[in-house]
Design an enzyme around this catalytic site. Structure first.
Site, PDB file in Angstrom:
ATOM      1  N   ALA B 109      85.146  31.770  69.805  1.00 25.21           N
ATOM      2  CA  ALA B 109      84.115  31.914  68.776  1.00 25.21           C
ATOM      3  C   ALA B 109      83.160  33.058  69.115  1.00 25.21           C
ATOM      4  CB  ALA B 109      83.345  30.609  68.618  1.00 25.21           C
ATOM      5  N   LYS B 110      83.298  33.643  70.299  1.00 24.33           N
ATOM      6  CA  LYS B 110      82.517  34.814  70.715  1.00 24.33           C
ATOM      7  C   LYS B 110      81.033  34.640  70.404  1.00 24.33           C
ATOM      8  CE  LYS B 110      86.520  37.879  70.602  1.00 24.33           C
ATOM      9  NZ  LYS B 110      87.563  36.879  70.257  1.00 24.33           N
TER      10      LYS B 110
END
Lengths: 308, 308
Positions: B109-110
């Site tokens: 999901a950075k």
């Protein structure tokens, strides 16, 4: 409604600032323990569903208080995600309520990825009404992955009259670790600014601004002035005002000669104004909405005085 | 179960790799138009709810196919978020199903932010079972905001025996724009690596690795070797294998002398294996699960041969 009929993001933001006379952005950062007692009670059974319902109620009431006082709101995705899927439902409800109330919505989610994955994030968040499931006018994004990670967002901005705010120079003490590194006389954040200015070319609307905005913290006034000059086509979202220490004097350099081109975010000092000593005494927890409106009017007045 | 009883993330990942004999990470990146026909049909009514149901069905069936073949899966949040709140419900279901099946889950999901906002993201995603609403063993995070943006994630890793993978040197062509910039002989990505190695100190488990991993792309084999040497305490998640052009030879440098310390992600070539000519002919769309298992076994074999 065809998206061709919607004015560009930058022009809509300029119109909203002119209409309201406000450059304040209200950050919607719900935290259970700081909510007014009447809202906390909604979450009394301790479930995530109940807490999400409390966040929706708080967010929507907040929006009703500020909708004629400010141009834009910035829901912080992290606090909603903290509640799991139920929180994401709440985030969607709060965004819709803000948009329906005529506010410009900047979803603060700092998304970033490459290629078709970046396109998926862009399609998720960008575009009001039926254009996207979340329905935001704009989204904050992180630039570490480079130009080809920003271009998919720009393409969706073009298609849906939306905008992004790219992290450039952030307000936190540690932001400089990577952002301030100097290569051939140019910092990393200045390189990001250069890229933003390039991406805005050919996309500049009547307001003089393009869809690619920048995040530059209030806590570094000199860099804010440098960034205003480096990105004449870019709206600047200025965090760090108030609770983080930035003052009205500090944010001045973010504006253009007409007092446009920047919006100043404040979260805690506005949305939890009922906890500030001066308002706690006057309104108490029960009249938290009055505390929010007073704090918002106060911030508007302080900024208007400085900028005009 | 108390979190003290759970082995550290790094040790659990090492155990899972040893138990399965696989360093393959299956990227769960659902895209409607590439799903098998039987799954696409679930979404026939065209609503986001129906599409989310299709993603859940696909993700869970996929997990059932690969659960004894690989150590870990990496759901890509963007494709779920693209469906709005309904997609986030699906993401939660897929993560739970993988975790219940005994797979290590890396939620891609950075995420990134500062202070208590970073803590909110960390508390959202990190920690299996009841520890967090999303229930992931680990999360990918972006480092642009600096050290004080990573520390809140590290604290939650400590409390919940979880891990993160920090973007260091990414696989996309444009990654170098910021990551390769050289200051006093050190690239930005090398500075991030140095920070990761510092953060892992005092946190190294029996496996020899700490909770702070790194993302280093398969498409830059020389930098992968450099990063292996620079971060001896860090698990490396290697994207870019397969569809993006990285080969088994390219990823070799990411492993330590025991063939440990790295996992190699592949999404499209595994999960949409039924679309690859060699499998399309053999299994057809109807037996897409057989195509996934054959493609996964093939990748495992290719990597095992190289690494051993």
């Amino acid at each position: 409604m065809s998206h061709n009929e919607i004015a560009s993001f930058a022009d809509r933001l300029a119109d909203a600032v002119r209409r309201t006379g406000s450059v304040t952005c209200v950050g919607i950062d719900p935290r259970l323990e700081q909510l007014p007692a009447s809202i906390q009670r909604i979450a009394d059974n301790g479930t995530l569903d109940a807490q999400a319902a409390a966040y929706t109620q708080f967010g929507c009431e907040l929006i009703d208080v500020v909708k004629d006082r400010v141009a834009c709101v910035k829901p912080q995705a992290a606090f909603f995600e903290q509640l799991g899927p139920a929180g994401m439902v709440s985030l969607g409800q709060v965004i819709r309520h803000a948009s329906d109330a005529g506010l410009m919505v900047i979803t603060d989610a700092k998304r970033n990825d490459i290629g078709s994955t970046a396109t998926a994030y862009a399609q998720a968040y960008l575009g009001v009404g039926e254009a996207s499931p979340w329905g935001s006018d704009s989204l904050t994004v992180s630039p570490y992955l480079g130009r080809d990670s920003l271009e998919p967002f720009v393409e969706v901005c073009d298609a849906r009259a939306a905008g992004v705010f790219v992290l450039v120079k952030t307000s936190n003490p540690g932001g400089g670790l990577l952002q301030d590194r100097l290569t051939d006389g140019q910092t990393v954040y200045a390189r990001v600014a250069e890229l933003i200015e390039e991406l805005n070319q050919g996309r500049i609307g009547k307001s003089g601004y393009g869809p690619i905005g920048a995040v530059v913290g209030a806590t570094y006034p000199e860099q804010l002035a440098e960034m205003r000059a480096a990105m004449p086509s870019s709206w600047i979202l200025i965090p760090g005002f108030g609770a983080q220490g930035g003052t009205a004097q500090d944010v001045l350099a973010g504006f253009d000669d007409q007092g446009m081109g920047a919006i100043v975010n404040n979260s805690r000092n506005l949305i939890f104004a009922h906890r500030r000593p001066e308002f706690a005494e006057k309104f108490g927890d029960a009249r938290w909405q009055d505390a929010v409106s007073a704090a918002t009017d106060e911030m508007n007045a302080v900024l208007a005085q400085r900028i005009s």
